[in-house]
Motif scaffolding. Structure first.
Motif, PDB file in Angstrom:
ATOM      1  N   ALA A   1      -4.317   1.683  -9.141  1.00  0.00           N
ATOM      2  CA  ALA A   1      -4.398   2.819  -8.221  1.00  0.00           C
ATOM      3  C   ALA A   1      -3.935   2.462  -6.813  1.00  0.00           C
ATOM      4  CB  ALA A   1      -5.836   3.344  -8.161  1.00  0.00           C
ATOM      5  N   LEU A   2      -3.915   1.184  -6.467  1.00  0.00           N
ATOM      6  CA  LEU A   2      -3.616   0.778  -5.093  1.00  0.00           C
ATOM      7  C   LEU A   2      -2.181   1.077  -4.640  1.00  0.00           C
ATOM      8  CD1 LEU A   2      -5.650  -2.538  -4.744  1.00  0.00           C
ATOM      9  CD2 LEU A   2      -5.854  -0.493  -3.316  1.00  0.00           C
ATOM     10  N   PRO A   3      -1.151   0.863  -5.465  1.00  0.00           N
ATOM     11  CA  PRO A   3       0.206   1.198  -4.999  1.00  0.00           C
ATOM     12  C   PRO A   3       0.327   2.675  -4.624  1.00  0.00           C
ATOM     13  CG  PRO A   3       0.308  -0.148  -6.976  1.00  0.00           C
ATOM     14  CD  PRO A   3      -1.123   0.242  -6.804  1.00  0.00           C
ATOM     15  N   TRP A   4       1.018   2.950  -3.538  1.00  0.00           N
ATOM     16  CA  TRP A   4       1.294   4.294  -3.040  1.00  0.00           C
ATOM     17  C   TRP A   4       0.034   4.971  -2.481  1.00  0.00           C
ATOM     18  CZ3 TRP A   4       5.873   7.322  -5.286  1.00  0.00           C
ATOM     19  CH2 TRP A   4       6.831   6.451  -5.830  1.00  0.00           C
ATOM     20  N   ASN A   5      -1.073   4.237  -2.293  1.00  0.00           N
ATOM     21  CA  ASN A   5      -2.287   4.903  -1.820  1.00  0.00           C
ATOM     22  C   ASN A   5      -2.312   5.054  -0.300  1.00  0.00           C
ATOM     23  OD1 ASN A   5      -4.642   3.103  -0.432  1.00  0.00           O
ATOM     24  ND2 ASN A   5      -3.304   1.792  -1.655  1.00  0.00           N
TER      25      ASN A   5
ATOM     26  N   PHE B   1       9.670  -1.524  -9.286  1.00  0.00           N
ATOM     27  CA  PHE B   1       9.319  -1.367  -7.874  1.00  0.00           C
ATOM     28  C   PHE B   1       8.586  -2.602  -7.358  1.00  0.00           C
ATOM     29  CE2 PHE B   1       9.130   3.402  -8.891  1.00  0.00           C
ATOM     30  CZ  PHE B   1      10.428   3.593  -8.443  1.00  0.00           C
ATOM     31  N   PHE B   2       8.398  -2.637  -6.048  1.00  0.00           N
ATOM     32  CA  PHE B   2       7.709  -3.767  -5.418  1.00  0.00           C
ATOM     33  C   PHE B   2       6.308  -3.952  -6.003  1.00  0.00           C
ATOM     34  CE2 PHE B   2       5.322  -5.981  -2.139  1.00  0.00           C
ATOM     35  CZ  PHE B   2       6.220  -6.964  -1.735  1.00  0.00           C
ATOM     36  N   GLN B   3       5.643  -2.868  -6.314  1.00  0.00           N
ATOM     37  CA  GLN B   3       4.270  -2.936  -6.815  1.00  0.00           C
ATOM     38  C   GLN B   3       4.164  -3.733  -8.107  1.00  0.00           C
ATOM     39  OE1 GLN B   3       4.804   1.227  -6.986  1.00  0.00           O
ATOM     40  NE2 GLN B   3       4.070   1.411  -9.099  1.00  0.00           N
TER      41      GLN B   3
ATOM     42  N   MET C   1       0.819  -1.216   0.000  1.00  0.00           N
ATOM     43  CA  MET C   1       0.000   0.000   0.000  1.00  0.00           C
ATOM     44  C   MET C   1       0.850   1.263   0.000  1.00  0.00           C
ATOM     45  SD  MET C   1      -2.953  -1.393  -0.075  1.00  0.00           S
ATOM     46  CE  MET C   1      -4.371  -0.522   0.599  1.00  0.00           C
ATOM     47  N   GLY C   2       2.125   1.106   0.301  1.00  0.00           N
ATOM     48  CA  GLY C   2       3.039   2.235   0.279  1.00  0.00           C
ATOM     49  C   GLY C   2       3.986   2.133  -0.895  1.00  0.00           C
ATOM     50  N   PHE C   3       5.257   1.876  -0.582  1.00  0.00           N
ATOM     51  CA  PHE C   3       6.281   1.909  -1.623  1.00  0.00           C
ATOM     52  C   PHE C   3       7.419   0.975  -1.244  1.00  0.00           C
ATOM     53  CE2 PHE C   3      10.424   3.871  -2.770  1.00  0.00           C
ATOM     54  CZ  PHE C   3      10.355   3.694  -4.139  1.00  0.00           C
ATOM     55  N   GLY C   4       7.990   0.298  -2.226  1.00  0.00           N
ATOM     56  CA  GLY C   4       9.123  -0.581  -1.959  1.00  0.00           C
ATOM     57  C   GLY C   4      10.002  -0.733  -3.182  1.00  0.00           C
ATOM     58  N   MET C   5      11.299  -0.868  -2.946  1.00  0.00           N
ATOM     59  CA  MET C   5      12.245  -1.107  -4.032  1.00  0.00           C
ATOM     60  C   MET C   5      13.448  -1.841  -3.477  1.00  0.00           C
ATOM     61  SD  MET C   5      13.975   2.603  -4.548  1.00  0.00           S
ATOM     62  CE  MET C   5      14.925   3.360  -3.234  1.00  0.00           C
ATOM     63  N   GLU C   6      14.289  -2.320  -4.372  1.00  0.00           N
ATOM     64  CA  GLU C   6      15.472  -3.056  -3.939  1.00  0.00           C
ATOM     65  C   GLU C   6      16.595  -2.874  -4.955  1.00  0.00           C
ATOM     66  OE1 GLU C   6      17.586  -4.765  -2.235  1.00  0.00           O
ATOM     67  OE2 GLU C   6      16.474  -4.156  -0.460  1.00  0.00           O
ATOM     68  N   THR C   7      17.677  -3.577  -4.699  1.00  0.00           N
ATOM     69  CA  THR C   7      18.861  -3.418  -5.541  1.00  0.00           C
ATOM     70  C   THR C   7      18.735  -4.128  -6.881  1.00  0.00           C
ATOM     71  OG1 THR C   7      19.891  -5.282  -4.378  1.00  0.00           O
ATOM     72  CG2 THR C   7      20.404  -3.085  -3.582  1.00  0.00           C
ATOM     73  N   ASN C   8      17.616  -4.824  -7.121  1.00  0.00           N
ATOM     74  CA  ASN C   8      17.362  -5.363  -8.463  1.00  0.00           C
ATOM     75  C   ASN C   8      16.241  -4.599  -9.167  1.00  0.00           C
ATOM     76  OD1 ASN C   8      15.357  -6.319  -6.771  1.00  0.00           O
ATOM     77  ND2 ASN C   8      15.211  -8.327  -7.766  1.00  0.00           N
TER      78      ASN C   8
END
Length: 461
Positions: A252-256, A221-223, A208-215
């Motif tokens: 619309a759900l990611p970052w909401n 992004f995680f979404q 529901m927020g935000f996520g990322m990684e080194t790949n």
């Protein structure tokens, strides 16, 4: 006269010293030793004297006492909580099984729906928020904005529900953590497509927020690893959402951040992974060189699986690029390069990476779980600010086996004064999404740089 005066002073000192009671009982000896240890830790961790007088005296006093509170209370309590979680997840997965978690999922969802329905029946006079306290969240938020809200219980949603190897997915409830998922997936040879490094981060926050990684330079992004959502909307209806069933809601759900509903479960893409990561360390000597090499590596057809950089000064940085490898053959040169970086007696990963500057670069082989959670022990590099001697070999060997303090407990034990002032006292983390022009133009700060320019779709990943 001087000799007689000196003798009198010497006798007074002897009388004073002999008047001090020396503990003889084991309990008294232990209490005295513990008190001495507390004073030593307080002295070694006292950084209030180096702080600007612009900070309030309350903050400087709290900062001087923060280290012993963390060492003797927060760290042991965090270790107990970690042990509790390990026991719970072991029981759920090995004794009860996923079938039991799936069968009881509706029971855990019911309180969420019932709470939303009560809110609707009461006339919707308050905002809807989760009942999770702010101190338990991975956020630097200073105060609670939930006091006047209708709080929906969600803490019970912390089960892994399904593993599907046909469509390569795992379905979990929102309070499942990254640590729980690596413990579950890695022994089977799988991992999340975007496996975030901090063990205590929850799926709900990433979804529901935000996520990322080194790949993220190759997979996004995680979404972009989300395959389906189960969401409770404001009207108390459970909605199963995919990109085909409801594309507008799905995208619309990611970052909401919960504004579009309460997450009940998520189906996430997984990938097969090998047992080790071969890591190469490349030294750069200027911001331009760093940007040029990161761009070249991230846009290459054979881009490394993992790519990040840590900047240690205005000019010096270490690029870390790695890829999965099989278990090295016993006695081979590669086997001698294996480094389990997360053993408690080992230096923190970011400190270990810094040593390659003097070496001019290098390579090593890291066990996959050690790599995935390489920043958990040091909370990236924040722990050094709170326990200045945390990376010292003596602390690592005597205390480090208990792990790092839980971020949630850090916030809980900080109190409002130190939390508010520390929020303005330092930068938590700095991220660059596309380009870094002057990464350290004002100060020499260490922080991670994630290269996020995704490959073109027509290129084979």
């Amino acid at each position: 006269i001087n000799a007689e005066y000196g003798a009198r002073q010497h006798r007074k000192m002897l009388r004073f010293l002999t008047s001090i009671p020396i503990p003889s009982e084991p309990l008294s000896i232990a209490a005295t030793a513990f008190l001495g240890l507390v004073l030593l830790v307080t002295f070694l961790g006292n950084d209030a004297g180096t702080m600007s007088k612009s900070f309030s005296w309350q903050f400087r006093l709290a900062a001087s006492l923060r280290t012993p509170i963390l060492v003797f209370f927060v760290v042991p309590l965090s270790a107990l909580l970690w042990l509790k979680r390990q026991i719970i997840i072991t029981y759920r997965l090995r004794v009860r099984g996923l079938e039991a978690s799936r069968a009881t999922h509706a029971d855990r969802v019911q309180p969420v729906i019932a709470s939303i329905q009560r809110w609707n029946e009461s006339g919707r006079t308050q905002k809807l928020r989760t009942a999770r306290p702010n101190w338990a969240c991975m956020s630097t938020k200073l105060s609670s904005n939930k006091d006047d809200a209708h709080r929906v219980p969600v803490s019970q949603l912390d089960h892994i529900l399904d593993l599907n190897l046909e469509d390569m997915s795992v379905t979990v409830e929102p309070n499942v953590t990254m640590g729980m998922l690596t413990s579950f997936l890695l022994p089977k040879g799988y991992a999340l497509q975007i496996q975030v490094e901090m063990e205590s981060i929850t799926v709900g926050g990433l979804v529901m927020g935000f996520g990322m990684e080194t790949n993220s330079h190759t997979v996004g992004f995680f979404q972009e690893s989300l395959m389906a959502y189960e969401v409770a909307s404001h009207d108390g209806v459970i909605r199963d959402i995919t990109k085909d069933s409801d594309p507008e809601y799905f995208y619309a759900l990611p970052w909401n951040y919960g504004t579009l509903g309460f997450l009940l479960s998520a189906k996430i893409r997984i990938v097969p992974v090998k047992e080790y990561v071969r890591m190469k360390y490349i030294i750069t000597s200027s911001p331009k060189e760093l940007c040029d090499k990161m761009t070249k590596l991230s846009e290459a057809d054979d881009a490394p699986t993992f790519l990040e950089a840590t900047i240690y000064s205005k000019d010096k940085a270490v690029i870390q690029c790695g890829h999965f490898v099989d278990r090295p053959a016993r006695g081979s040169a590669e086997a001698n390069m294996i480094n389990p970086i997360n053993h408690f007696w080992k230096p923190f990963y970011y400190k270990w990476v810094e040593t390659f500057i003097q070496k001019g670069g290098g390579e090593e082989v890291i066990p996959r779980q050690h790599y995935y959670h390489r920043f958990t022990r040091s909370i990236f590099w924040e722990l050094d600010d709170m326990i200045p001697f945390a990376n010292h070999p003596i602390y690592r060997c005597l205390w480090g086996w208990m792990g790092a303090p839980e971020v949630s407990l850090l916030k809980l034990f900080q109190g409002p004064v130190i939390r508010q002032n520390s929020f303005y006292a330092h930068v938590v983390q700095e991220l660059s999404l596309i380009h870094i022009s002057e990464p350290t133009r004002l100060l020499s700060i260490s922080y991670a740089v994630f290269c996020l320019k995704k490959k073109k779709k027509n290129k084979k990943i």
